[in-house]
Scaffold this active site. Structure first.
Site, mmCIF file in Angstrom:
data_model
loop_
_atom_site.group_PDB
_atom_site.id
_atom_site.type_symbol
_atom_site.label_atom_id
_atom_site.label_comp_id
_atom_site.label_asym_id
_atom_site.label_seq_id
_atom_site.Cartn_x
_atom_site.Cartn_y
_atom_site.Cartn_z
ATOM 1 C CD1 TRP A 103 10.009 -39.390 53.542
ATOM 2 C CD2 TRP A 103 11.074 -39.067 51.605
ATOM 3 N NE1 TRP A 103 10.419 -40.615 53.065
ATOM 4 C CE2 TRP A 103 11.068 -40.442 51.884
ATOM 5 C CE3 TRP A 103 11.697 -38.617 50.442
ATOM 6 C CZ2 TRP A 103 11.664 -41.381 51.042
ATOM 7 C CZ3 TRP A 103 12.288 -39.549 49.594
ATOM 8 C CH2 TRP A 103 12.263 -40.911 49.897
ATOM 9 C CG ASP A 173 5.833 -35.376 49.887
ATOM 10 O OD1 ASP A 173 4.974 -36.215 49.550
ATOM 11 O OD2 ASP A 173 7.043 -35.654 50.033
ATOM 12 C CE LYS A 197 5.603 -43.624 49.907
ATOM 13 N NZ LYS A 197 6.559 -44.476 50.560
HETATM 14 C C1 LIG Z 1 6.776 -38.520 52.053
HETATM 15 C C2 LIG Z 1 7.526 -39.024 50.863
HETATM 16 N N1 LIG Z 1 7.932 -38.151 49.929
HETATM 17 C C3 LIG Z 1 8.604 -38.561 48.842
HETATM 18 C C4 LIG Z 1 8.908 -39.885 48.628
HETATM 19 C C5 LIG Z 1 9.681 -40.280 47.395
HETATM 20 O O1 LIG Z 1 8.854 -40.890 46.487
HETATM 21 P P1 LIG Z 1 9.430 -41.548 45.139
HETATM 22 O O2 LIG Z 1 10.300 -42.676 45.552
HETATM 23 O O3 LIG Z 1 8.202 -41.946 44.405
HETATM 24 O O4 LIG Z 1 10.197 -40.492 44.419
HETATM 25 C C6 LIG Z 1 8.489 -40.830 49.561
HETATM 26 C C7 LIG Z 1 8.815 -42.264 49.323
HETATM 27 O O5 LIG Z 1 8.881 -43.066 50.157
HETATM 28 C C8 LIG Z 1 7.808 -40.388 50.714
HETATM 29 O O6 LIG Z 1 7.404 -41.255 51.647
#
Ligand SMILES: Cc1ncc(COP(=O)(O)O)c(C=O)c1O
Length: 364
Positions: A103, A173, A197
């Site tokens: 991520w 994040d 989540k």
């Molecule tokens: C740590 C992290 N950041 C970002 C995201 C992306 O989130 P979204 O799908 O809501 O854009 C996720 C999704 O699993 C994630 O686990």
């Protein structure tokens, strides 16, 4: 009632049953309103109370100071990968990124499209199995901000405390460990988390931003992408995801009233994770944990089995026991058990017992 499984999905993920039941009860008519949450205006008194309560509850759970704004936006955390640099990274400035997994890399890739970035640390050489020590960080003291990912959902690697970055605003994040434990919001310039989540259904993302940073938002940004516009309009500049915010409010009530706050939630999460990591550790290598022990995630427990065949067999046999969604992310393989706030202890115990039994049958 339809039989419920123990759902180890990484997100959207398991909900507290009591919250699902309340959503079901209120679906046709919110008490005192006579219409469904799906049917009322975002400018109605009833919804104003809901969004205000959601914010109040978040402020209480996380002790969010008054000089921070709480925003409810759409576009998921992926949109934050772009909005953060669009708002905070001025021309001629550089942003630092600490990369501890997939991520973080995705966030960096989006930021590069917006402005100049640096990598302050990258854990690629050991396949993203740990977070950096303070001494390893190569930080630019003049950076516009430092971005990191508190819990790497795919690798199962979690910071135990925030990185020390001096006076540079820290941007985090927290998508996959939001509300799983207390955090000291004052240490951050901005934190963001998609809800799906720990905080609610897909569709709403929470952004907590120190108010002085709102001045950085260029008025020429497209309106929706401008944090300052969301803050000035109490997240009602456009129609917000009303249903998702309503459910988020219910989850925060569950955390406050049923769980007793984030210290209590953290203890429960630590107890649950320990059960699985203990089984990994006593398996003499049959289950090989991905994360270094000091960086193990309390939310996403990742490990590999001795072969792909055994991994497939593990997932299939677990499913027969109503233990579902255990397959690791395709980029890492192996097993990932996501044990977010709402996963009951009984679900983790059932998985632990299954792991022990599967090992006894299959370990050579
Ligand atoms: C740590 C992290 N950041 C970002 C995201 C992306 O989130 P979204 O799908 O809501 O854009 C996720 C999704 O699993 C994630 O686990």
């Amino acid at each position: 009632m339809t039989e419920r499984v123990y759902n180890f999905s990484a997100g959207p993920a398991v909900f507290p049953l009591s919250v699902l039941e309340q959503v079901q009860r209120d679906m046709l008519a919110l008490p005192g309103v006579g219409a469904s949450i799906l049917e009322i205006s975002h400018r109605s008194g009833a919804f104003t109370t809901i969004i205000e309560d959601a914010e109040k509850n978040l402020r209480k759970l996380l002790s969010i100071p008054d000089d921070y704004a709480v925003l409810f936006v759409q576009g998921g955390s992926r949109l934050q990968f772009s909005m953060v640099p669009m708002n905070l990274l001025g021309r001629g400035q550089v942003a630092d990124y600490i990369i501890t997994g997939s991520w973080g890399n995705y966030a960096l890739a989006e930021a590069k499209k917006v402005g100049e970035t640096r990598v302050a640390w990258d854990g690629k050489s050991t396949n993203y199995d740990r977070v950096p020590d303070r001494a390893e960080l190569n930080l630019e003291p003049q950076a516009a901000y430092v971005h990191y990912t508190d819990n790497e959902t795919i690798q199962g690697v979690e910071f135990q405390s925030e990185p020390q970055v001096g006076d540079v605003p820290l941007v985090c994040d927290v998508s996959s460990n939001f509300l799983s434990r207390p955090i000291d919001v004052r240490k951050y310039g901005l934190i963001y988390a998609c809800a799906q989540k720990n905080a609610g259904p897909a569709g709403v993302t929470v952004v907590i931003i120190r108010k002085d940073l709102l001045k950085r938002s260029d008025p020429n940004l497209p309106g929706y992408l401008n944090y300052d516009i969301h803050a000035q309009n109490n997240s009602l500049w456009n129609t917000p995801p009303t249903f998702a915010i309503y459910v988020l409010k219910l989850i925060t009530e569950w955390l406050l009233n049923d769980i007793g706050g984030l210290e209590a939630m953290h203890r429960r999460n630590a107890d649950k994770a320990r059960l699985l990591y203990e089984e990994v550790d006593r398996s003499s290598g049959f289950y090989a944990g991905h994360a270094k022990p000091q960086c193990r995630s309390l939310m996403n427990v990742t490990f590999r089995l001795p072969s792909d065949e055994l991994t497939t067999q593990f997932v299939a046999e677990a499913k027969k026991r109503n233990l579902t969604e255990l397959k690791g992310h395709r980029s890492v393989g192996g097993i990932r058990a996501s044990i977010y706030n709402a996963m009951p202890l009984a679900g983790v115990e059932a998985l632990r017992d299954f792991m022990a039994e599967f090992r006894r049958k299959n370990q050579k």
